[in-house]
Design a protein around this motif. Structure first.
Motif, PDB file in Angstrom:
ATOM      1  N   VAL A   5     -13.837  98.528 -18.518  1.00 37.18           N
ATOM      2  CA  VAL A   5     -14.191  99.879 -17.908  1.00 37.18           C
ATOM      3  C   VAL A   5     -15.714  99.891 -17.773  1.00 37.18           C
ATOM      4  CG1 VAL A   5     -14.167 102.400 -18.594  1.00 37.18           C
ATOM      5  CG2 VAL A   5     -12.201 100.714 -19.162  1.00 37.18           C
ATOM      6  N   VAL A   7     -18.873 102.302 -17.065  1.00 33.72           N
ATOM      7  CA  VAL A   7     -19.380 103.713 -17.126  1.00 33.72           C
ATOM      8  C   VAL A   7     -20.937 103.755 -16.409  1.00 33.72           C
ATOM      9  CG1 VAL A   7     -20.279 105.251 -18.741  1.00 33.72           C
ATOM     10  CG2 VAL A   7     -18.210 103.929 -19.433  1.00 33.72           C
ATOM     11  N   THR A  20     -23.499 104.781  -8.838  1.00 36.43           N
ATOM     12  CA  THR A  20     -22.246 105.228  -8.447  1.00 36.43           C
ATOM     13  C   THR A  20     -21.938 104.262  -7.002  1.00 36.43           C
ATOM     14  OG1 THR A  20     -22.864 107.612  -9.162  1.00 36.43           O
ATOM     15  CG2 THR A  20     -20.979 107.280  -7.570  1.00 36.43           C
ATOM     16  N   ASP A  36     -11.287 100.549 -14.790  1.00 29.05           N
ATOM     17  CA  ASP A  36     -11.497 102.125 -14.287  1.00 29.05           C
ATOM     18  C   ASP A  36     -13.199 102.128 -14.121  1.00 29.05           C
ATOM     19  OD1 ASP A  36     -11.426 104.623 -13.599  1.00 29.05           O
ATOM     20  OD2 ASP A  36     -10.654 105.455 -15.419  1.00 29.05           O
ATOM     21  N   VAL A  38     -16.218 105.019 -14.621  1.00 31.27           N
ATOM     22  CA  VAL A  38     -16.179 106.583 -15.182  1.00 31.27           C
ATOM     23  C   VAL A  38     -17.527 107.098 -15.458  1.00 31.27           C
ATOM     24  CG1 VAL A  38     -15.562 108.170 -16.755  1.00 31.27           C
ATOM     25  CG2 VAL A  38     -14.164 106.210 -16.523  1.00 31.27           C
ATOM     26  N   ARG A  42     -18.449 112.443 -16.919  1.00 29.24           N
ATOM     27  CA  ARG A  42     -16.923 112.696 -17.115  1.00 29.24           C
ATOM     28  C   ARG A  42     -16.368 111.987 -18.355  1.00 29.24           C
ATOM     29  NH1 ARG A  42     -14.724 112.182 -11.240  1.00 29.24           N
ATOM     30  NH2 ARG A  42     -13.912 110.568 -12.474  1.00 29.24           N
ATOM     31  N   LEU A  43     -17.256 111.273 -19.198  1.00 31.59           N
ATOM     32  CA  LEU A  43     -16.595 110.293 -20.103  1.00 31.59           C
ATOM     33  C   LEU A  43     -16.176 110.956 -21.457  1.00 31.59           C
ATOM     34  CD1 LEU A  43     -16.354 107.292 -20.774  1.00 31.59           C
ATOM     35  CD2 LEU A  43     -18.564 107.540 -21.889  1.00 31.59           C
ATOM     36  N   ALA A  47     -11.256 107.876 -22.306  1.00 29.22           N
ATOM     37  CA  ALA A  47     -11.529 107.090 -21.075  1.00 29.22           C
ATOM     38  C   ALA A  47     -11.601 105.588 -21.404  1.00 29.22           C
ATOM     39  CB  ALA A  47     -12.755 107.447 -20.443  1.00 29.22           C
TER      40      ALA A  47
END
Length: 111
Positions: A5, A7, A20, A36, A38, A42-43, A47
């Motif tokens: 994941v 972040v 981003t 994913d 994230v 929004r974490l 998540a």
């Protein structure tokens, strides 16, 4: 390579926006490499599924993404900082393609 994941800090400065855009470019080039991506804003604890490894991708040494993870009790397995890759934090400057490519390369090495 599944089980990661990502972040991103996703801040408003050029280096934050770079995280981003680099995450998006990385997912397009390596669709199976991440479970994913994230934005730190929004974490939440859900998540990051149990057993997943985590990469914190920050734009600068403020390390907002890593701090958000640590606030949830999650220590990232890898931490990449755009400014450590030689990218200059320059307020609202436009993100350049070569900067995206540099961060994507660092992500590729980490995963």
């Amino acid at each position: 390579m599944a089980g990661w994941v990502l972040v991103t800090c996703s801040g408003v400065s050029n280096t934050g926006r770079l995280t981003t855009q680099a995450a998006s470019a990385f997912r397009q080039r390596h669709p199976s490499a991440l479970d994913d991506a994230v934005p730190a804003g929004r974490l939440d604890a859900g998540a990051v599924p149990a057993g997943c490894r985590v990469i914190a991708l920050d734009g600068c040494t403020d390390a907002c993404g890593r701090k958000k993870l640590e606030g949830l009790g999650i220590v990232p397995d890898a931490h990449i900082v755009a400014t450590d890759l030689g990218i200059v934090k320059n307020g609202m400057a436009e993100v350049r393609y070569d900067e995206i490519a540099r961060v994507v390369s660092a992500l590729r090495e980490a995963v």
